[in-house]
Motif scaffolding. Structure first.
Motif, short mmCIF file in Angstrom:
data_model
loop_
_atom_site.label_atom_id
_atom_site.label_comp_id
_atom_site.label_asym_id
_atom_site.label_seq_id
_atom_site.Cartn_x
_atom_site.Cartn_y
_atom_site.Cartn_z
N UNK A 1 41.32 51.29 41.63
CA UNK A 1 40.38 51.34 40.94
C UNK A 1 40.28 49.38 42.16
N UNK A 2 41.27 49.10 42.77
CA UNK A 2 41.02 47.68 43.57
C UNK A 2 39.79 47.51 44.67
N UNK A 3 39.00 47.16 43.92
CA UNK A 3 38.30 47.03 45.94
C UNK A 3 37.16 48.48 45.58
N UNK A 4 36.68 48.66 44.26
CA UNK A 4 36.06 50.40 44.43
C UNK A 4 34.87 50.31 45.19
N UNK A 5 34.25 48.83 45.10
CA UNK A 5 32.48 48.55 46.04
C UNK A 5 32.83 49.21 47.16
N UNK A 6 34.29 48.14 47.98
CA UNK A 6 34.00 48.42 48.79
C UNK A 6 34.08 49.81 49.59
#
Length: 134
Positions: A11-16
């Motif tokens: 889930x960490x930095x999912x947009x990237x």
């Protein structure tokens, strides 16, 4: 605890991560698109005849053929490997008709990948008249 670390990492930095995945997919399709090769040349047009009807209008002696596919496969095909013809043997009525140009592929097509072969024109407009009786 271990499952929690994986979930946090996912889930960490999912947009990237999603943007990176989309860019990778777009690059893949772009490379596939630019590796497609087009080649065209002219081949003679033959007529599969009819005993009772003859063509009494002018028609082209040559047709353009465009081959599309993988670069190595496209350049392994020569004009002698393709023949173009129109078939009027099934026509029984005289008059003006549009007959499709058909393509016969040579033996080289059995050893190479999938190629798209398109004749231009795809159909020939001709006039048929009664043939001379013997």
């Amino acid at each position: 605890m271990r499952q929690n670390k994986f979930l946090n990492w996912l889930v960490f930095d999912w947009p990237v991560k999603i943007i990176s995945l989309l860019v990778a997919v777009l690059l893949f399709f772009f490379v596939q698109l630019i590796s497609v090769e087009h080649r065209s040349f002219q081949v003679p047009l033959t007529v599969v005849g009819n005993d009772s009807l003859v063509i009494d209008t002018a028609y082209p002696e040559m047709v353009d053929v465009e081959i599309t596919g993988d670069q190595a496969d496209v350049f392994s095909v020569y004009p002698e490997d393709i023949s173009a013809f129109i078939d009027i043997s099934g026509i029984t009525e005289e008059g003006t008709v549009t007959v499709p140009v058909r393509i016969t592929r040579g033996l080289v097509f059995e050893t190479i990948g999938e190629l798209q072969v398109i004749p231009d024109p795809s159909g020939i407009r001709i006039h048929l008249a009664p043939g001379a009786s013997l």
